[in-house]
Design an enzyme around this catalytic site. Sequence first.
Site, PDB file in Angstrom:
ATOM      1  N   HIS A  48      67.218  27.918 -13.042  1.00 55.77           N
ATOM      2  CA  HIS A  48      68.045  27.143 -12.115  1.00 55.77           C
ATOM      3  C   HIS A  48      67.165  26.423 -11.103  1.00 55.77           C
ATOM      4  CE1 HIS A  48      67.075  30.766  -9.852  1.00 55.77           C
ATOM      5  NE2 HIS A  48      67.455  30.154  -8.739  1.00 55.77           N
ATOM      6  N   ASP A  63      67.732  25.599  -6.961  1.00 57.26           N
ATOM      7  CA  ASP A  63      68.578  26.199  -5.937  1.00 57.26           C
ATOM      8  C   ASP A  63      69.687  25.259  -5.489  1.00 57.26           C
ATOM      9  OD1 ASP A  63      67.212  28.649  -5.797  1.00 57.26           O
ATOM     10  OD2 ASP A  63      65.690  27.795  -4.493  1.00 57.26           O
ATOM     11  N   HIS A 115      63.355  27.291 -11.730  1.00 56.32           N
ATOM     12  CA  HIS A 115      62.576  28.528 -11.681  1.00 56.32           C
ATOM     13  C   HIS A 115      63.395  29.696 -12.187  1.00 56.32           C
ATOM     14  CE1 HIS A 115      64.577  28.169  -7.744  1.00 56.32           C
ATOM     15  NE2 HIS A 115      64.579  29.489  -7.687  1.00 56.32           N
ATOM     16  N   ARG A 137      63.564  33.644   1.634  1.00 58.69           N
ATOM     17  CA  ARG A 137      63.521  32.227   1.285  1.00 58.69           C
ATOM     18  C   ARG A 137      64.125  31.363   2.384  1.00 58.69           C
ATOM     19  NH1 ARG A 137      67.486  30.338  -3.144  1.00 58.69           N
ATOM     20  NH2 ARG A 137      68.642  29.609  -1.313  1.00 58.69           N
TER      21      ARG A 137
END
Length: 309
Positions: free
Chosen positions: A108, A110, A263, A278
């Site tokens: 995916h 983000d 990723h 994150r």
Amino acid sequence: MKETASTESVIPPTDVVKRAARIGVEMRNVKLSGDLPSQTVAAINSLLLEHKVIFFRDQGHLDDAEQERFAACLGRLVPHPTLGTINGTTSIIELDSARGGSRADVWHADGTFLAAYPKLAVLRAVVIPSSGGDTIWSNTVAAYLDLPRPLQRLADELWTVHSNAFDYAGTCRVREIDQKHFDEVFTKTIYETEHPVVRVHPETGERALLLGDVVQRFIDIPKRDGQRLFDLFQSHITAPENTVRWSWKEGDVAIWDNRATQHYAVNDYGDQHRVVHRATIDGDAPVSVDGRCSVTRLKTTKRPSTRVA
């Protein structure tokens, strides 16, 4: 050439080490902080546009506040639309393997269920298992360039619907706590957004494939045919030659261009503990080859379930 020369005057070439031919460099001898000179920040951004992912070792001095101060040098911080943030931060989410929904073992980018999804992400390793727990990134620009020209033309014309209410259980190994988190937190507001399969990068002009496992369907294409198209294009994205794999150590930081990558967090560490934090930088809506912008068609909040005693 001028931009490369400018970057080299700030970051010595010997401090930039390629991790794979098509994606990813490790930058050495840089201490990340919100006080980095503007020239260094500009050099990091330039290298990021070229290599898509940058890795930094030995950043153990960072805490949440300083991670955000650095991330804010690259753009406007933005929170996750459904997960919220760590208390006292603007954008940081904690991905803790002991909790539900924290093992992102799907391919995916983000937040692509949003129209203007994040352009960059800054990920910091807090607790890392003694074995396993790597992350893999893919270069979606290189994947597009690998397509035969007729398939590029086809991809240029296609649109898909991305949704956070995707087939979660059908795409990764789901524990009970993961499914509960997905149902009650991640999808408490459901989004459906139309994106072009090929977006034009707003800073480089490169064409990148915009897909991933949150794709729900292709527009105006039957589901069966759409699945075959998805598998075809996605297979180019995840081809090993278009990827780089990072083995984390505590204190590492990775920054990636979320507009030109996908990723996958490898879920191979069993019950060992893994925690990463994150921060994300706001982006803009993708633009297709013919100049049309992505648009969110659905945003609906779930009603709380009612139980009869």
